[in-house]
Structure formats: structure tokens, C-alpha cells
Design a protein around this motif. Structure first.
Motif, short mmCIF file in Angstrom:
data_model
loop_
_atom_site.label_atom_id
_atom_site.label_comp_id
_atom_site.label_asym_id
_atom_site.label_seq_id
_atom_site.Cartn_x
_atom_site.Cartn_y
_atom_site.Cartn_z
N ASP A 59 12.86 -28.51 41.38
CA ASP A 59 11.79 -28.46 42.39
C ASP A 59 11.33 -27.01 42.58
O ASP A 59 10.14 -26.69 42.52
CB ASP A 59 12.31 -28.93 43.76
N VAL A 84 14.77 -22.75 54.36
CA VAL A 84 15.70 -23.87 54.58
C VAL A 84 16.67 -23.52 55.70
O VAL A 84 16.77 -22.36 56.12
CB VAL A 84 16.57 -24.17 53.32
N ILE A 97 21.16 -25.97 63.73
CA ILE A 97 21.11 -26.58 65.06
C ILE A 97 22.21 -27.64 65.09
O ILE A 97 22.37 -28.41 64.14
CB ILE A 97 19.72 -27.21 65.31
N TYR A 116 8.43 -22.44 48.30
CA TYR A 116 8.64 -23.86 48.04
C TYR A 116 9.68 -24.39 49.02
O TYR A 116 10.69 -23.73 49.29
CB TYR A 116 9.17 -24.08 46.61
N GLY A 151 16.45 -30.51 64.38
CA GLY A 151 17.13 -29.59 63.45
C GLY A 151 16.24 -29.30 62.25
O GLY A 151 16.10 -28.15 61.83
N MET A 183 17.07 -30.24 42.69
CA MET A 183 16.57 -29.26 43.66
C MET A 183 16.17 -27.97 42.97
O MET A 183 15.14 -27.36 43.28
CB MET A 183 17.67 -28.97 44.69
N LYS A 193 20.78 -23.47 56.94
CA LYS A 193 22.01 -22.95 56.31
C LYS A 193 22.64 -23.93 55.34
O LYS A 193 23.23 -23.54 54.34
CB LYS A 193 23.03 -22.64 57.42
N ASP A 194 22.55 -25.24 55.66
CA ASP A 194 23.26 -26.22 54.84
C ASP A 194 22.71 -26.31 53.41
O ASP A 194 23.35 -26.89 52.55
CB ASP A 194 23.24 -27.61 55.51
N GLN A 195 21.53 -25.73 53.16
CA GLN A 195 20.97 -25.79 51.80
C GLN A 195 21.18 -24.49 51.03
O GLN A 195 20.78 -24.39 49.86
CB GLN A 195 19.47 -26.12 51.87
N ALA A 204 11.30 -28.54 50.59
CA ALA A 204 11.19 -30.00 50.60
C ALA A 204 12.12 -30.59 51.64
O ALA A 204 13.10 -29.96 52.03
CB ALA A 204 11.56 -30.54 49.21
P1 TYM Z 1 17.19 -32.29 54.35
O1 TYM Z 1 16.12 -33.32 54.23
O2 TYM Z 1 18.58 -32.72 54.63
O3 TYM Z 1 16.79 -31.22 55.44
C1 TYM Z 1 15.50 -30.67 55.43
C2 TYM Z 1 15.55 -29.24 55.94
O4 TYM Z 1 16.01 -29.21 57.29
C3 TYM Z 1 17.11 -28.30 57.38
N1 TYM Z 1 18.05 -28.82 58.38
C4 TYM Z 1 18.50 -28.11 59.43
N2 TYM Z 1 18.27 -26.86 59.83
C5 TYM Z 1 18.88 -26.42 60.96
N3 TYM Z 1 19.70 -27.22 61.68
C6 TYM Z 1 19.96 -28.48 61.32
N4 TYM Z 1 20.76 -29.26 62.06
C7 TYM Z 1 19.35 -28.99 60.14
N5 TYM Z 1 19.38 -30.19 59.51
C8 TYM Z 1 18.58 -30.05 58.43
C9 TYM Z 1 17.72 -28.29 55.99
O5 TYM Z 1 18.48 -27.13 55.77
C10 TYM Z 1 16.48 -28.36 55.13
O6 TYM Z 1 15.90 -27.09 54.99
N6 TYM Z 1 18.08 -31.24 49.61
C11 TYM Z 1 17.19 -30.99 50.70
C12 TYM Z 1 15.73 -31.27 50.37
C13 TYM Z 1 15.24 -30.59 49.15
C14 TYM Z 1 14.93 -29.20 49.03
C15 TYM Z 1 14.48 -29.02 47.70
C16 TYM Z 1 14.99 -28.14 49.91
C17 TYM Z 1 14.97 -31.17 47.96
N7 TYM Z 1 14.52 -30.23 47.08
C18 TYM Z 1 14.10 -27.76 47.23
C19 TYM Z 1 14.60 -26.87 49.43
C20 TYM Z 1 14.16 -26.70 48.11
C21 TYM Z 1 17.59 -31.84 51.87
O7 TYM Z 1 18.13 -32.89 51.73
O8 TYM Z 1 17.17 -31.38 53.05
#
Ligand code: TYM
Length: 339
Positions: free
Chosen positions: A142, A153, A194, A14, A26, A139, A155-157, A16
Motif C-alpha cells: 500500500d 498512524v 487513545i 499515504y 481512537g 501494508m 502507535k499500534d501501526q 489507510a
Molecule cells: P486500523 O483500521 O486498525 O486503524 C486505523 C488507524 O487508527 C489508528 N488507531 C488508533 N490511534 C490511536 N488510538 C487508538 N486507540 C487507535 N486505534 C486505531 C491506527 O493506528 C491506524 O492508524 N493495518 C491498518 C490499516 C492499513 C494501513 C495501511 C495503515 C492498511 N494499510 C498502510 C497505514 C498504511 C489498520 O488495521 O488500521
């Protein structure tokens, strides 16, 4: 750290993305690219997280437009609707319903410790809403609705996925096994984070203030090349991966590695002695070449709104079936009267 190579075939995936701002390189390297690869060997549920987008200020018409745009870009980036279930979060009502239940099994202190909550509250002190605070429980809902084993995902998640696991474990212990415990899947070779091209110690984000630091998936080739040309490096002239002392060059090598399929070591060796202008040119070309087919497919998909809506309706139907199964179990276990 678990990467896609270690993922056991057949396990449920899963993930999102939230439709605030436009999708970036990124997002592609950190999430979409891995998500696409996983559709080959796993049942996958992929969502446009529009309910999460409500936690920040939005123009309603823009949120609607962006939700459809994200879905088109998901498919264009390789998340084939023939192999993955693609849908909009608000179209499957169980997400909001399970989130409410999980709020009651998540401690205030746990939610308060979330780094993103702290960062986002500091960035927008005029709108620290309760939704922003409860963001991680939505989340968790989800992920847990689909009994997902893996969550690809960036790292930030990670902290949010770990909280989902904690809450799932607590619920399972309190009642009986109900939820699969999810784990993060990260891309290889540093692609999980990134950095901005202009401030290479900070994340490349959808809504960062400096647009020159962020490459968007729909940027023209010209814009991509300009952004790479202006990328911040350093003054020692050596092409070498060293995150602490050479963040700009290291970021360029990571991007190149993710898109060329070379390891960072191979990328270093291929570009050694080339000079920074050539490094930026090579990485820029590589990014532009990766974006071209995505943009072409996107244009075709977005021109056929009805086709796209059909995919999303079918996705939501399929997802609802799986989601209802989990939610019914939860409602029963916690003691909600069922007639
Ligand atoms: P979001 O929309 O901020 O980012 C989406 C995905 O992109 C990854 N990401 C990055 N990876 C590497 N380098 C970067 N600079 C970079 N910027 C963003 C994020 O880690 C993410 O995987 N809360 C989440 C969305 C969400 C979700 C979930 C994710 C909602 N429900 C359930 C996983 C499972 C979000 O705002 O991601």
C-alpha cells in the motif's frame, strides 16, 4: 518521534483504515484528524483497506456496506476529495500484486515477530490464516506503491510501517533505488494511543468486547455523554497527567487536548481542581461537539450513493496511474518478462 508539525510540505502521504468494526474516536484522534490536516500541504492517498479486512471473519454484505460508510466518514472527517485521492484498496489491483512480490523479499521470521500477528492469532485461534500472517506485506505494498514519505498512524501501526521500510531498503539495495523509505507521523500530545474508557490500560479499539469503553464516530450525543460519565478514573480526585499511576484521567486529558487544541499541560491547568464529574462532563461535551459536524456531513454524503461512488471511481483511477508506474518498475527489476 515525527509529528505533523515536522512534516516537510510537498512530500507524499499515504494511510489507510481497515473496515472491520465501526470507526472510533481512537481512529479519529490517532489517524483521521492528522490525515485531514496533511491534505493542506501534501499530495495524499487515503484508502479503505478492504483487502486487509478479509483477514478476519466478515459478513460479505456488511463489509460492502462498511467500505462505503468508511469512505463517507473519511470525507466527513475532513479528507476532502478535492485535495486527497480517496479510494478502496481492492479497486486498485496493484496493491495485491505488489504485496505478492514483497512477500518474496520479506523473511518468515520478520513477519512472525509482528506484535499484531501474535495478538490477533491469540484472540482468534480458530482463524490464523496466511493472510493474517502476510498482512504487513500488503501494508508495505500500500505504502510503497505511492512512494510515500509519510504515513500518519497511531502507535499500534508503527511496527508495520518499520517493516515496510526494512523491506523497501532491502529491495533498493538488492536492485537499485526503487522505493521511497517511509516514516510514521504521529499526532502530538499522546494522541497516538487513545485508551479504552472502561479499561484505560488497553487500546480503544473498533472490535473490543466492551462497547462502553469505545466511542464510535456515529454515537449519539447521549451515548457519548453516558460513556464519558462511566469512564474509569481513580480514587485520589486529582486532575493530573500521570500515565503510569492515573491511566484513566490521563486518557481523558489526552482526548481533551487532541480535540480542544490545548496542550496536555494547558488542559491540566484549565481543569485543575474541577473534580472528576466536571472533567468527564467537559471532555464528553468536547467530543460530542467535535463529532456533530462529522455526523452531519456523513449523513448528507451517505444519502448520495452515486456521488460517493463517483468520488471513489475517480480516486481509484488516479491511484491506479501512480501504482502502475511503481509496479511496472518492480516487475522489470525482478525479472518478470514483459512483452
Ligand atoms: P486500523 O483500521 O486498525 O486503524 C486505523 C488507524 O487508527 C489508528 N488507531 C488508533 N490511534 C490511536 N488510538 C487508538 N486507540 C487507535 N486505534 C486505531 C491506527 O493506528 C491506524 O492508524 N493495518 C491498518 C490499516 C492499513 C494501513 C495501511 C495503515 C492498511 N494499510 C498502510 C497505514 C498504511 C489498520 O488495521 O488500521
Amino acid at each position: 518521534m515525527t509529528t505533523t508539525n515536522d512534516a516537510q510540505a510537498g512530500k507524499v502521504v499515504y494511510s489507510a483504515l481497515k473496515p472491520t468494526g465501526e470507526l472510533t474516536l481512537g481512529n479519529y484522534i490517532g489517524a483521521l484528524k492528522t490525515m485531514a490536516a496533511l491534505t493542506q500541504r501534501h499530495p495524499c492517498y487515503y484508502t479503505v483497506a478492504d483487502l486487509h479486512a478479509l483477514t478476519v471473519d466478515n459478513v460479505p454484505a456488511e463489509l460492502r456496506r462498511r467500505s462505503l460508510d468508511f469512505a463517507a466518514l473519511f470525507i466527513a472527517a475532513g479528507l476532502s476529495p478535492d485535495r486527497a485521492t480517496i479510494f478502496i484498496q481492492s479497486h486498485v489491483r496493484q496493491h495485491a500484486e505488489l504485496a505478492w512480490a514483497l512477500n518474496c523479499y520479506t523473511q518468515f521470521g520478520e513477519a512472525r515477530r509482528m506484535t499484531q500477528f501474535k495478538d490477533k492469532s491469540a484472540k482468534a485461534p480458530q482463524n490464523v490464516n496466511v493472510g493474517l500472517f502476510a498482512y504487513p506485506t500488503l501494508m508495505a505494498a500500500d505504502i510503497l506503491l505511492y512512494q510515500a514519505d509519510y504515513v500518519p498512524v497511531g502507535k499500534d501501526q508503527q511496527q508495520h510501517v518499520e517493516l515496510a521500510r526494512t523491506v523497501a531498503e532491502r529491495f533498493n539495495n538488492r536492485y537499485s533505488p526503487t522505493f521511497t523509505l517511509p516514516e510514521c507521523l504521529f499526532p502530538k500530545e499522546g494522541g497516538a494511543k487513545i485508551y479504552s474508557l472502561t479499561e484505560p490500560t488497553g487500546k480503544m479499539g473498533k472490535t473490543e468486547s466492551d462497547e462502553n469503553g469505545t466511542v464510535f464516530l456515529l454515537d449519539t450525543e447521549d451515548a457519548v455523554m453516558k460513556k464519558f460519565k462511566r469512564a474509569v478514573t481513580d480514587s485520589d480526585g486529582e486532575i493530573r497527567f500521570d500515565r503510569a499511576n492515573k491511566p484513566g484521567v490521563s486518557n481523558l486529558l489526552t482526548i481533551y487536548s487532541a480535540l480542544s487544541g490545548k496542550t496536555v499541560g494547558e488542559a491540566e491547568a484549565a481543569l485543575a481542581g474541577a473534580g472528576y464529574a466536571a472533567l468527564k462532563e467537559t471532555v464528553g461535551q468536547c467530543v460530542a461537539a467535535a463529532l456533530r459536524p462529522i455526523q452531519d456531513t456523513y449523513k448528507t454524503l451517505i444519502a448520495d450513493k452515486t456521488g460517493l461512488e463517483t468520488i471513489l471511481k475517480e480516486g481509484a483511477q488516479k491511484a491506479s496511474y501512480a501504482a502502475a508506474k511503481t509496479l511496472n518498475k518492480v516487475y522489470k527489476k525482478v525479472g518478470l518478462l514483459q512483452l
